[in-house]
Design a protein around this motif. Structure first.
Motif, PDB file in Angstrom:
ATOM      1  N   GLN A   1       0.958  -1.333  -0.038  1.00  0.00           N
ATOM      2  CA  GLN A   1      -0.087  -0.100  -0.048  1.00  0.00           C
ATOM      3  C   GLN A   1       0.766   1.262  -0.071  1.00  0.00           C
ATOM      4  N   LEU A   2       1.906   1.308   0.772  1.00  0.00           N
ATOM      5  CA  LEU A   2       2.922   2.283   0.826  1.00  0.00           C
ATOM      6  C   LEU A   2       3.569   2.337  -0.603  1.00  0.00           C
ATOM      7  N   GLN A   3       3.789   1.551  -1.144  1.00  0.00           N
ATOM      8  CA  GLN A   3       4.815   1.402  -2.383  1.00  0.00           C
ATOM      9  C   GLN A   3       3.609   2.078  -3.439  1.00  0.00           C
ATOM     10  N   ASP A   4       2.367   1.708  -3.445  1.00  0.00           N
ATOM     11  CA  ASP A   4       1.483   2.173  -4.564  1.00  0.00           C
ATOM     12  C   ASP A   4       1.249   3.579  -4.259  1.00  0.00           C
ATOM     13  N   ALA A   5       1.017   4.058  -2.870  1.00  0.00           N
ATOM     14  CA  ALA A   5       0.806   5.557  -2.748  1.00  0.00           C
ATOM     15  C   ALA A   5       1.990   6.443  -2.788  1.00  0.00           C
ATOM     16  N   LEU A   6       3.006   5.813  -2.849  1.00  0.00           N
ATOM     17  CA  LEU A   6       4.430   6.775  -2.935  1.00  0.00           C
ATOM     18  C   LEU A   6       5.132   6.312  -3.936  1.00  0.00           C
ATOM     19  N   PRO A   7       4.924   6.128  -5.267  1.00  0.00           N
ATOM     20  CA  PRO A   7       5.745   5.539  -6.351  1.00  0.00           C
ATOM     21  C   PRO A   7       6.801   6.076  -6.556  1.00  0.00           C
ATOM     22  N   GLU A   8       7.147   7.291  -5.990  1.00  0.00           N
ATOM     23  CA  GLU A   8       8.734   7.666  -6.108  1.00  0.00           C
ATOM     24  C   GLU A   8       9.749   7.566  -4.757  1.00  0.00           C
ATOM     25  N   THR A   9       9.113   6.688  -3.947  1.00  0.00           N
ATOM     26  CA  THR A   9       9.816   6.456  -2.888  1.00  0.00           C
ATOM     27  C   THR A   9      10.114   4.749  -2.958  1.00  0.00           C
ATOM     28  N   ARG A  10      11.387   4.362  -2.611  1.00  0.00           N
ATOM     29  CA  ARG A  10      11.862   2.996  -2.547  1.00  0.00           C
ATOM     30  C   ARG A  10      11.589   2.482  -1.267  1.00  0.00           C
ATOM     31  N   VAL A  11      10.394   1.702  -0.970  1.00  0.00           N
ATOM     32  CA  VAL A  11       9.793   0.826  -0.084  1.00  0.00           C
ATOM     33  C   VAL A  11      10.742  -0.353   0.238  1.00  0.00           C
TER      34      VAL A  11
END
Length: 198
Positions: free
Chosen positions: A100-110
């Motif tokens: 969910q975090l990766q989907d919501a923050l596509p320019e962040t490397r989770v």
């Protein structure tokens, strides 16, 4: 040395902040003051999510700009607690907080890690009588390598770290939290971790 922001100043966040500082990193912990998380995340290379998992997505979405191009290390589990305060169900069945975090923050490397153990083991894995496993899930190989190096600095032997693959593999490790209440009821809060025996 890395500049690290820890979001969450409870037992998990405090434990990680102390150990990472001891390992030579520059660490800042966000308190609950308005704007503190944004200021802390903005100045860091790596951000660790140690906030309560059920509310992490809502909190971190507000930091989209501050988290752009950063590595976000997610150590939280998003659960619904039972009457005794222990995890009883997953907030994202069929998915995971990390996804969910990766989907919501596509320019962040989770990168998901350290979420399959009681918090003291995160920074002292060698204190267990048997070898624990730290799992890595994430889509960016370089981000996972950076996190692997952080773990080694916390006392994790390289052979104890298992890269499961992409961020979707985090749904497996997050589901492992459902073991925790049963283990705690059986043996108490003695430190333990999920491990793969080979």
């Amino acid at each position: 040395m890395s500049t690290i922001a820890v979001l969450g100043n409870g037992r998990v966040g405090g434990n990680l902040a102390t150990a990472l500082t001891r390992a030579g990193h520059e660490v800042t912990v966000a308190d609950r003051a308005p704007g503190a998380a944004a200021d802390t995340a903005r100045s860091a290379q790596i951000v660790i999510n140690a906030t309560p998992g059920a509310g992490s997505l809502e909190r971190l979405i507000t930091l989209r700009e501050e988290l752009r191009d950063k590595i976000l290390v997610d150590v939280s589990n998003a659960t619904v607690d039972g009457p005794d305060g222990l995890p009883a169900a997953l907030v994202y069945p069929g998915s995971s907080l990390a996804e969910q975090l990766q989907d919501a923050l596509p320019e962040t490397r989770v990168v998901k890690t350290l979420n399959t153990m009681l918090f003291p083991v995160m920074t002292a894995p060698a204190t267990l009588t048997q070898t624990p496993t730290a799992f890595l899930s994430g889509d960016d190989p370089l981000a996972k390598q950076t996190v692997r190096e952080l773990l080694i600095g916390l006392g994790w032997h390289k052979d104890w770290i298992s890269d499961l693959g992409g961020i979707q593999t985090a749904r497996a490790t997050e589901a492992a939290i459902l073991f925790v209440p049963h283990v705690i009821r059986s043996t108490g809060f003695t430190p333990f971790a999920i491990s793969i025996a080979r």
